[in-house]
Design a protein around this motif. Sequence first.
Motif, PDB file in Angstrom:
ATOM      1  N   VAL A 141       0.845  -1.190   0.000  1.00 25.43           N
ATOM      2  CA  VAL A 141       0.000   0.000   0.000  1.00 25.43           C
ATOM      3  C   VAL A 141       0.879   1.238   0.000  1.00 25.43           C
ATOM      4  O   VAL A 141       2.062   1.185   0.332  1.00 25.43           O
ATOM      5  N   ARG A 142       0.258   2.336  -0.368  1.00 24.78           N
ATOM      6  CA  ARG A 142       0.893   3.654  -0.270  1.00 24.78           C
ATOM      7  C   ARG A 142      -0.057   4.522   0.536  1.00 24.78           C
ATOM      8  O   ARG A 142      -1.248   4.587   0.239  1.00 24.78           O
ATOM      9  N   ILE A 143       0.463   5.156   1.569  1.00 28.94           N
ATOM     10  CA  ILE A 143      -0.344   6.049   2.398  1.00 28.94           C
ATOM     11  C   ILE A 143       0.360   7.400   2.511  1.00 28.94           C
ATOM     12  O   ILE A 143       1.578   7.482   2.362  1.00 28.94           O
ATOM     13  N   THR A 144      -0.409   8.422   2.768  1.00 28.16           N
ATOM     14  CA  THR A 144       0.145   9.731   3.088  1.00 28.16           C
ATOM     15  C   THR A 144      -0.360  10.080   4.471  1.00 28.16           C
ATOM     16  O   THR A 144      -1.564  10.006   4.741  1.00 28.16           O
ATOM     17  N   ASP A 188       2.118  15.360   5.517  1.00 27.88           N
ATOM     18  CA  ASP A 188       2.004  14.774   4.178  1.00 27.88           C
ATOM     19  C   ASP A 188       3.222  13.948   3.756  1.00 27.88           C
ATOM     20  O   ASP A 188       3.764  14.123   2.664  1.00 27.88           O
ATOM     21  N   VAL A 189       3.621  13.026   4.591  1.00 26.45           N
ATOM     22  CA  VAL A 189       4.713  12.109   4.270  1.00 26.45           C
ATOM     23  C   VAL A 189       4.090  10.889   3.582  1.00 26.45           C
ATOM     24  O   VAL A 189       3.141  10.306   4.090  1.00 26.45           O
ATOM     25  N   THR A 190       4.625  10.512   2.439  1.00 26.82           N
ATOM     26  CA  THR A 190       4.098   9.367   1.696  1.00 26.82           C
ATOM     27  C   THR A 190       4.986   8.153   1.943  1.00 26.82           C
ATOM     28  O   THR A 190       6.193   8.194   1.702  1.00 26.82           O
ATOM     29  N   TRP A 191       4.359   7.095   2.443  1.00 23.75           N
ATOM     30  CA  TRP A 191       5.040   5.846   2.766  1.00 23.75           C
ATOM     31  C   TRP A 191       4.529   4.747   1.843  1.00 23.75           C
ATOM     32  O   TRP A 191       3.354   4.723   1.503  1.00 23.75           O
ATOM     33  N   GLU A 192       5.397   3.821   1.513  1.00 27.10           N
ATOM     34  CA  GLU A 192       4.995   2.629   0.769  1.00 27.10           C
ATOM     35  C   GLU A 192       5.517   1.412   1.507  1.00 27.10           C
ATOM     36  O   GLU A 192       6.648   1.411   2.007  1.00 27.10           O
ATOM     37  N   GLY A 193       4.674   0.376   1.595  1.00 27.88           N
ATOM     38  CA  GLY A 193       5.113  -0.836   2.262  1.00 27.88           C
ATOM     39  C   GLY A 193       3.991  -1.835   2.438  1.00 27.88           C
ATOM     40  O   GLY A 193       2.953  -1.757   1.769  1.00 27.88           O
ATOM     41  N   VAL A 194       4.207  -2.747   3.356  1.00 25.37           N
ATOM     42  CA  VAL A 194       3.297  -3.851   3.626  1.00 25.37           C
ATOM     43  C   VAL A 194       2.420  -3.480   4.812  1.00 25.37           C
ATOM     44  O   VAL A 194       2.941  -3.165   5.888  1.00 25.37           O
ATOM     45  N   PRO A 195       1.099  -3.509   4.666  1.00 24.38           N
ATOM     46  CA  PRO A 195       0.232  -3.164   5.790  1.00 24.38           C
ATOM     47  C   PRO A 195       0.442  -4.147   6.953  1.00 24.38           C
ATOM     48  O   PRO A 195       0.634  -5.345   6.737  1.00 24.38           O
ATOM     49  N   THR A 196       0.390  -3.627   8.154  1.00 22.18           N
ATOM     50  CA  THR A 196       0.550  -4.493   9.327  1.00 22.18           C
ATOM     51  C   THR A 196      -0.521  -5.580   9.342  1.00 22.18           C
ATOM     52  O   THR A 196      -0.271  -6.691   9.807  1.00 22.18           O
ATOM     53  N   ARG A 197      -1.689  -5.284   8.809  1.00 23.90           N
ATOM     54  CA  ARG A 197      -2.774  -6.287   8.775  1.00 23.90           C
ATOM     55  C   ARG A 197      -2.395  -7.499   7.924  1.00 23.90           C
ATOM     56  O   ARG A 197      -2.819  -8.617   8.209  1.00 23.90           O
ATOM     57  N   ILE A 208       8.962   0.439   3.272  1.00 18.76           N
ATOM     58  CA  ILE A 208      10.217   0.206   2.560  1.00 18.76           C
ATOM     59  C   ILE A 208      10.636   1.435   1.760  1.00 18.76           C
ATOM     60  O   ILE A 208      11.753   1.506   1.272  1.00 18.76           O
ATOM     61  N   ALA A 209       9.710   2.413   1.647  1.00 16.72           N
ATOM     62  CA  ALA A 209      10.006   3.629   0.888  1.00 16.72           C
ATOM     63  C   ALA A 209       9.295   4.809   1.530  1.00 16.72           C
ATOM     64  O   ALA A 209       8.242   4.657   2.152  1.00 16.72           O
ATOM     65  N   VAL A 210       9.904   5.983   1.377  1.00 10.62           N
ATOM     66  CA  VAL A 210       9.309   7.230   1.853  1.00 10.62           C
ATOM     67  C   VAL A 210       9.451   8.269   0.744  1.00 10.62           C
ATOM     68  O   VAL A 210      10.522   8.405   0.144  1.00 10.62           O
ATOM     69  N   ASP A 211       8.356   8.939   0.456  1.00 14.61           N
ATOM     70  CA  ASP A 211       8.325   9.975  -0.577  1.00 14.61           C
ATOM     71  C   ASP A 211       8.958   9.504  -1.889  1.00 14.61           C
ATOM     72  O   ASP A 211       9.727  10.221  -2.532  1.00 14.61           O
ATOM     73  N   GLY A 212       8.642   8.254  -2.255  1.00 16.47           N
ATOM     74  CA  GLY A 212       9.067   7.713  -3.544  1.00 16.47           C
ATOM     75  C   GLY A 212      10.482   7.174  -3.603  1.00 16.47           C
ATOM     76  O   GLY A 212      10.937   6.748  -4.659  1.00 16.47           O
ATOM     77  N   ARG A 213      11.192   7.155  -2.472  1.00 19.73           N
ATOM     78  CA  ARG A 213      12.568   6.659  -2.459  1.00 19.73           C
ATOM     79  C   ARG A 213      12.711   5.549  -1.424  1.00 19.73           C
ATOM     80  O   ARG A 213      12.066   5.597  -0.367  1.00 19.73           O
ATOM     81  N   PRO A 214      13.583   4.565  -1.668  1.00 23.11           N
ATOM     82  CA  PRO A 214      13.825   3.544  -0.650  1.00 23.11           C
ATOM     83  C   PRO A 214      14.273   4.203   0.653  1.00 23.11           C
ATOM     84  O   PRO A 214      14.939   5.244   0.639  1.00 23.11           O
ATOM     85  N   LEU A 215      13.881   3.601   1.771  1.00 24.29           N
ATOM     86  CA  LEU A 215      14.287   4.147   3.072  1.00 24.29           C
ATOM     87  C   LEU A 215      15.797   4.122   3.213  1.00 24.29           C
ATOM     88  O   LEU A 215      16.434   3.088   2.968  1.00 24.29           O
TER      89      LEU A 215
END
Length: 186
Positions: free
Chosen positions: A57-60, A73-82, A123-130
């Motif tokens: 998912v991607r969330i802001t 307004d930080v955009t994160w991408e990764g695996v939902p904890t659920r 695994i990513a923040v604002d479109g870049r790998p962490l």
Amino acid sequence: MPDRIPPHQTVTSGFPVLHAGSVPRMPGPRDWRFAIRGLVRRPRILTWEDMLALPRVRITADIHCVTGWSKLDVTWEGVPTRAVHALAGADPRACCVMVHGANDFSANLTLEDFLAPGCLFAIAVDGRPLSPEHGGPMRLVVPQLYFWKSAKWVTGLEYLAEERPGFWEERGYHLHGDPWKEERYW
């Protein structure tokens, strides 16, 4: 905007880096592992590939640091904890989790907070790998709590029958960490 900023917080456009000690050297994707253990029906060890095969998912979201800064307004991408929770098959006695990270870092959470909408293993923040300084290759993100609850350098998840303090809580931080209630310290 004022309704997005908890009491006594200041908005920053930067992304401060705060942690105790040095940034750990994390294993590369081939050697990275994530252990699911504790009160679960299906304990397991996930590889990097296993984790990335889960739904993404991607969330802001806004983040709020206990030291007084907020970043909007930080955009994160990764695996939902659920998605990770579904793999575990949590025992009904489990009410909490301890998210473990490198260098003995850990974050305690109730299942309610861990499974809240928007929580993910990023695994990513604002479109870049962490970057390693921001918890890469993977960190927890729990936007509804102070940012110390978003453990960096995650290595596993332990299901518990009762809440126990994590790394920062053992050092005087509040057990829960709600920024709107200013749950900063004990």
